[in-house]
Enzyme design. Sequence first.
Site, PDB file in Angstrom:
ATOM      1  N   HIS A   1      -2.147   3.029  -5.515  1.00 42.11           N
ATOM      2  CA  HIS A   1      -2.852   1.867  -4.969  1.00 42.11           C
ATOM      3  C   HIS A   1      -3.214   0.883  -6.077  1.00 42.11           C
ATOM      4  CE1 HIS A   1      -5.406  -0.476  -2.312  1.00 42.11           C
ATOM      5  NE2 HIS A   1      -4.993   0.261  -1.300  1.00 42.11           N
TER       6      HIS A   1
ATOM      7  N   TYR B   1      -1.340 -20.193  10.286  1.00 47.30           N
ATOM      8  CA  TYR B   1      -0.683 -21.113   9.369  1.00 47.30           C
ATOM      9  C   TYR B   1      -0.055 -20.334   8.218  1.00 47.30           C
ATOM     10  CZ  TYR B   1      -0.345 -24.614   5.625  1.00 47.30           C
ATOM     11  OH  TYR B   1       0.091 -25.402   4.603  1.00 47.30           O
TER      12      TYR B   1
ATOM     13  N   ARG C   1      -1.200  -2.449  -6.935  1.00 46.73           N
ATOM     14  CA  ARG C   1      -1.556  -3.712  -6.281  1.00 46.73           C
ATOM     15  C   ARG C   1      -2.549  -4.502  -7.135  1.00 46.73           C
ATOM     16  NH1 ARG C   1      -1.353  -4.323  -0.790  1.00 46.73           N
ATOM     17  NH2 ARG C   1      -3.622  -4.599  -0.541  1.00 46.73           N
TER      18      ARG C   1
ATOM     19  N   ARG D   1       0.854  -1.186   0.000  1.00 44.64           N
ATOM     20  CA  ARG D   1       0.000   0.000   0.000  1.00 44.64           C
ATOM     21  C   ARG D   1       0.893   1.240   0.000  1.00 44.64           C
ATOM     22  NH1 ARG D   1      -2.540  -3.552   3.720  1.00 44.64           N
ATOM     23  NH2 ARG D   1      -4.619  -4.216   3.008  1.00 44.64           N
TER      24      ARG D   1
ATOM     25  N   LYS E   1      -2.496  -1.501   7.781  1.00 42.34           N
ATOM     26  CA  LYS E   1      -3.907  -1.110   7.772  1.00 42.34           C
ATOM     27  C   LYS E   1      -4.744  -2.022   8.664  1.00 42.34           C
ATOM     28  CE  LYS E   1      -7.824  -0.419   4.642  1.00 42.34           C
ATOM     29  NZ  LYS E   1      -8.297  -0.462   3.237  1.00 42.34           N
TER      30      LYS E   1
ATOM     31  N   HIS F   1      -4.281  -8.823   2.944  1.00 44.19           N
ATOM     32  CA  HIS F   1      -5.708  -8.809   3.246  1.00 44.19           C
ATOM     33  C   HIS F   1      -5.951  -9.668   4.476  1.00 44.19           C
ATOM     34  CE1 HIS F   1      -6.911  -7.672  -1.147  1.00 44.19           C
ATOM     35  NE2 HIS F   1      -6.510  -6.632  -0.433  1.00 44.19           N
TER      36      HIS F   1
END
Length: 409
Positions: free
Chosen positions: A337, A373, A340, A248, A275, A363
């Site tokens: 942005h 994991y 991405r 970001r 974020k 995310h």
Amino acid sequence: MGRRTLPLTDTQIRLAKPTKKNPTLYDGQGLELKLDTSGSKLWRLRYQHPFTRKRKYISLGAYPAVTLANARDKRSEAQALLAQDIDPHQHWKSEKVRRQLAHATSLRAVAEQWFEVKKTKVTDDYATDIWSSLELHVFPELGSTAIGEITAPLFIDVLRPLATKGTLETLRRVCSRVNQIMTFATNTGVIIANPLAKVQEAFPAPKKQHLPSIQPEQLPVVLAQIANTQVSLAVRNCFFWSLHAIARPGEAANLQWDDIDWDNQLVCIPAERMKRRRRHVIPLTPPMIKILETMKPVSGKDQYVFKSPNKPTGPINSQSVNAALKRMGLKDTLCSHGLRSIASTALNDHGFEPDLIETALAHLDKNETRASYNRSEYVQRRRAMMEWWSNFIVQAQVDAITQETDTIA
């Protein structure tokens, strides 16, 4: 016949000095000025309690801060209350408590309490954006208003200028943030219910706008354009870092040398700068290492990798890459942005696992077990994916050499 008290004059008060014989001056109807040997002159009002009929005194303040006219106004106010069988001392005390309570529960005061909690859950840049929007659009009109007195019509009236200007996305965000404050006030017992829960329905909904981006096959054209655009070394390298790291804008601009784990070839961004408030690990690829080595002579002894030319100890602005893209004429075509999005499309098209891509994009995985994991097992598997992506960018740079005369703006 009782002795008639002559009203005081301002000159008489100003020149008065205390004496043993007469340390108090009388204005009549219970208003007195008590003279102290220290030089102070204190107003007080003598009256009978409306029910007990006992003599009582109320302090009205010191002269000259409270003038003769002020003191007489307070006497008249007290007499009006006594005519209604209201004790002026108790009434004024209750009013003072009410004002103090109103101040303590003003929208701004409650918002400050809410914000102390909110800013622990978001990045510093986003926290600044939240508070700035309230300072600009809400507090000037409603900041001092008791939160319990705020109604939907009142709030709608304050936000109507945003709707008139057509800045509906800003309006939506402000509504959301004030609603969060109201919910906080409800949950902490300051108010009984949130009167603004559905206030967004009073305004048109903003049109869904996706951040401008391009298809992966168009990347060589953009790279050719940035190669021919005059930008600082820090901004140029931040652009390429954002692209390679799939970061970001704020995460890229605020990259610190302490984030680099040279031994394990990783970038470890702490949770407080992310974020989603979760530590993010990025495998380093050879092109990313080359970017860092390019910046070392410039900022290697400083805190930030992409050091600001204007702030000796700070990073470049998170919008610096966007500004460069605008100068290239790409304002409506690509934003920082959107880099991405290029990566996400290319990686998905190539068939990489969706979980690997989502982890690379930082995310939030709502499944806590799987998220744990991801952090341990996925690093090595992501390294192969990140190296493929870096190679894709390097090839696009090679292709850009043959496309220098093309543009996509």
